[in-house]
Design a protein around this motif. Structure first.
Motif, short mmCIF file in Angstrom:
data_model
loop_
_atom_site.label_atom_id
_atom_site.label_comp_id
_atom_site.label_asym_id
_atom_site.label_seq_id
_atom_site.Cartn_x
_atom_site.Cartn_y
_atom_site.Cartn_z
N GLU A 153 -12.48 27.52 14.17
CA GLU A 153 -12.22 26.40 13.29
C GLU A 153 -12.25 25.09 14.07
O GLU A 153 -12.93 24.11 13.55
N ALA A 154 -12.20 25.23 15.61
CA ALA A 154 -12.50 23.85 16.41
C ALA A 154 -13.72 23.36 16.18
O ALA A 154 -14.32 21.93 15.99
N GLN A 155 -14.84 24.30 16.13
CA GLN A 155 -16.28 23.77 15.93
C GLN A 155 -16.53 23.24 14.58
O GLN A 155 -17.13 22.24 14.76
N SER A 156 -15.84 23.59 13.62
CA SER A 156 -15.87 22.83 12.23
C SER A 156 -15.36 21.59 12.16
O SER A 156 -15.79 20.90 11.04
N ILE A 157 -14.27 21.26 12.80
CA ILE A 157 -13.59 19.94 12.58
C ILE A 157 -13.43 19.21 13.92
O ILE A 157 -12.77 18.11 14.15
N ALA A 158 -14.44 19.51 14.78
CA ALA A 158 -14.66 18.87 16.15
C ALA A 158 -14.61 17.11 16.04
O ALA A 158 -13.97 16.40 16.89
N ASN A 159 -15.43 16.73 15.15
CA ASN A 159 -15.94 15.30 15.11
C ASN A 159 -14.55 14.66 14.48
O ASN A 159 -14.60 13.25 14.44
N ASP A 160 -13.41 15.28 14.10
CA ASP A 160 -12.13 14.65 13.56
C ASP A 160 -11.11 14.08 14.63
O ASP A 160 -10.13 13.59 14.50
N PHE A 161 -11.67 14.61 15.91
CA PHE A 161 -11.01 14.26 17.31
C PHE A 161 -11.56 13.54 18.14
O PHE A 161 -12.67 13.47 18.27
#
Length: 94
Positions: A42-50
């Motif tokens: 999941e982290a890889q798919s939402i990384a740019n939100d952080f």
């Protein structure tokens, strides 16, 4: 406020402990943050939100993030000292 994500293989036990360690370190550094814990997938798919991602050093190369997002790779996922040193080295602030 800094948006932080911590991730481990399954996103359960270790990432929850990492989240607690990150909260302690960021508080010591005077940085207000919201912290999300999750699995590596999941982290890889939402990384740019952080703004900041904290993961195992072994997985840093797998993360393709925007320039603004910083990735901290840890040798010892539970070490407050290592985490604090790496956050300070990046010059991260609110």
């Amino acid at each position: 406020m800094l948006k932080v994500m911590v991730a481990c293989g399954c996103g359960m036990g270790t990432s929850q402990i990492m989240k607690t360690r990150a909260q302690q370190v960021l508080k010591e550094l005077g940085i207000q943050a919201t912290i999300h814990h999750t699995s590596l997938d999941e982290a890889q798919s939402i990384a740019n939100d952080f703004d900041l991602i904290i993961i195992s050093e072994a997985f840093v190369k797998n993360f393709k993030v925007r320039e603004k997002t910083k990735v901290v790779g840890l040798k010892n996922l539970l070490s407050k000292t290592e985490l604090k040193e790496k956050i300070q080295a990046l010059g991260i602030s609110e």
